[in-house]
Design a protein around this motif. Sequence first.
Motif, PDB file in Angstrom:
ATOM      1  N   MET A 170       0.826  -1.206   0.000  1.00  0.00           N
ATOM      2  CA  MET A 170       0.000   0.000   0.000  1.00  0.00           C
ATOM      3  C   MET A 170       0.862   1.260   0.000  1.00  0.00           C
ATOM      4  O   MET A 170       0.591   2.215  -0.735  1.00  0.00           O
ATOM      5  N   HIS A 171       1.902   1.266   0.817  1.00  0.00           N
ATOM      6  CA  HIS A 171       2.765   2.445   0.913  1.00  0.00           C
ATOM      7  C   HIS A 171       3.478   2.709  -0.413  1.00  0.00           C
ATOM      8  O   HIS A 171       3.577   3.859  -0.854  1.00  0.00           O
ATOM      9  N   THR A 172       3.962   1.642  -1.051  1.00  0.00           N
ATOM     10  CA  THR A 172       4.716   1.809  -2.296  1.00  0.00           C
ATOM     11  C   THR A 172       3.824   2.340  -3.411  1.00  0.00           C
ATOM     12  O   THR A 172       4.214   3.265  -4.149  1.00  0.00           O
ATOM     13  N   ILE A 173       2.634   1.779  -3.554  1.00  0.00           N
ATOM     14  CA  ILE A 173       1.717   2.257  -4.594  1.00  0.00           C
ATOM     15  C   ILE A 173       1.305   3.702  -4.318  1.00  0.00           C
ATOM     16  O   ILE A 173       1.246   4.533  -5.234  1.00  0.00           O
ATOM     17  N   ALA A 174       1.039   4.021  -3.041  1.00  0.00           N
ATOM     18  CA  ALA A 174       0.703   5.402  -2.683  1.00  0.00           C
ATOM     19  C   ALA A 174       1.872   6.338  -2.997  1.00  0.00           C
ATOM     20  O   ALA A 174       1.672   7.464  -3.466  1.00  0.00           O
ATOM     21  N   PHE A 175       3.101   5.872  -2.753  1.00  0.00           N
ATOM     22  CA  PHE A 175       4.303   6.663  -3.059  1.00  0.00           C
ATOM     23  C   PHE A 175       4.394   6.922  -4.555  1.00  0.00           C
ATOM     24  O   PHE A 175       4.690   8.044  -4.981  1.00  0.00           O
ATOM     25  N   TRP A 176       4.122   5.895  -5.361  1.00  0.00           N
ATOM     26  CA  TRP A 176       4.158   6.062  -6.815  1.00  0.00           C
ATOM     27  C   TRP A 176       3.105   7.075  -7.277  1.00  0.00           C
ATOM     28  O   TRP A 176       3.347   7.843  -8.201  1.00  0.00           O
ATOM     29  N   ILE A 177       1.954   7.063  -6.645  1.00  0.00           N
ATOM     30  CA  ILE A 177       0.860   7.955  -7.040  1.00  0.00           C
ATOM     31  C   ILE A 177       1.131   9.394  -6.592  1.00  0.00           C
ATOM     32  O   ILE A 177       0.910  10.350  -7.339  1.00  0.00           O
ATOM     33  N   ASN A 178       1.638   9.542  -5.367  1.00  0.00           N
ATOM     34  CA  ASN A 178       1.804  10.877  -4.788  1.00  0.00           C
ATOM     35  C   ASN A 178       3.077  11.584  -5.243  1.00  0.00           C
ATOM     36  O   ASN A 178       3.154  12.817  -5.207  1.00  0.00           O
ATOM     37  N   GLU A 179       4.090  10.821  -5.649  1.00  0.00           N
ATOM     38  CA  GLU A 179       5.364  11.405  -6.076  1.00  0.00           C
ATOM     39  C   GLU A 179       5.534  11.179  -7.579  1.00  0.00           C
ATOM     40  O   GLU A 179       5.275  10.095  -8.080  1.00  0.00           O
ATOM     41  N   ASN A 180       5.999  12.207  -8.270  1.00  0.00           N
ATOM     42  CA  ASN A 180       6.255  12.054  -9.702  1.00  0.00           C
ATOM     43  C   ASN A 180       7.404  11.067  -9.923  1.00  0.00           C
ATOM     44  O   ASN A 180       8.499  11.263  -9.401  1.00  0.00           O
ATOM     45  N   GLN A 181       7.148  10.026 -10.690  1.00  0.00           N
ATOM     46  CA  GLN A 181       8.158   9.005 -10.958  1.00  0.00           C
ATOM     47  C   GLN A 181       8.767   9.224 -12.348  1.00  0.00           C
ATOM     48  O   GLN A 181       8.047   9.493 -13.306  1.00  0.00           O
TER      49      GLN A 181
END
Length: 321
Positions: A126-137
């Motif tokens: 959950m944290h990793t997917i949220a990180f991908w969504i919230n931060e520009n990759q």
Amino acid sequence: MEMIIEEKNRLKFFPVMMYAIVMGLSGLTITYQKAAIWLNFPHIIGEILMYVTTAVFIAVSYIYLKKFFKYKVAVKNEFSHPVRINFFAAISISMLMLAIIYKESYPAISAVFWYPGTLLHFYLTMHTIAFWINENQQLDHSNPAWFIPIVGNVLVPVAGVGFVNLGLLMYFFSVGMFFWIILFAVILNRIIFHNQMAVKFVPTLFILIAPPAVGFIAYFKMFGVIDVFALMLFNMAVFFTLLVAFMYKNFIKLKFFISWWAFVFPLAAMAISSMLMYHERECLPLLLLSYFMVGVVTIVILIVAYQTLLHMKKKEICIKE
């Protein structure tokens, strides 16, 4: 005084990627455990490896916890790094693999690893997917290591049968299989149409083998059948194994990085899948493939372990990049 400062600095740069060593050793352990059952290998090899793997997990965890308490900012930076964040799931995957190792002989110890490992992996997914969504990759940051936190969900059912009901195990299996397809499309696009991966992440190409190989094992654990879907997963694992073998020139001259341990776990997953398929179908090509893959896993881990110890002796690991 300088030596003390140097040791402290090396602790600061102790990477979470070191858990890849536990993943590799766990894969080797399970390979020999299954080889003892299905290929009549000596049981003592798997038993010795079980204790060695557990000891390495405890040692790596102790050192990383020490780093956490002394250098919290460094750990926080790793946890917010676009590439290194994926390797935090190696902690929970190591726990899940230890649960698999102990499942047959010591189910109580297996449960001690499986329940917290599953909860931790759920959080990290959950944290990793949220990180991908919230931060520009950036597309250049994508590499097969992205599979670790998401597709690692497929490992949950392998040891989870008997601990919880099938519906919960199917949740993790479904999430892992779905994101395998999505992330594979992203990574294939990046590999083909954009800049080549950094040299230290080239070994992670072996991770492409793991999702279908582990998915095949998990599917059989849950349903006990070799149907069309199971055969598709197994054949995809064979394809990716042949692909990385075909690309061997990409790997033979690589400078050593701790990411070399990414070679081991996927190959072990392929070896276990081959032995499982042979156990169910009992045909000569599968038997030969099983022996071959056990040999490959053993040779590769000996090479990687030797290089790891050699570079530790030279103090070329746990340094600032």
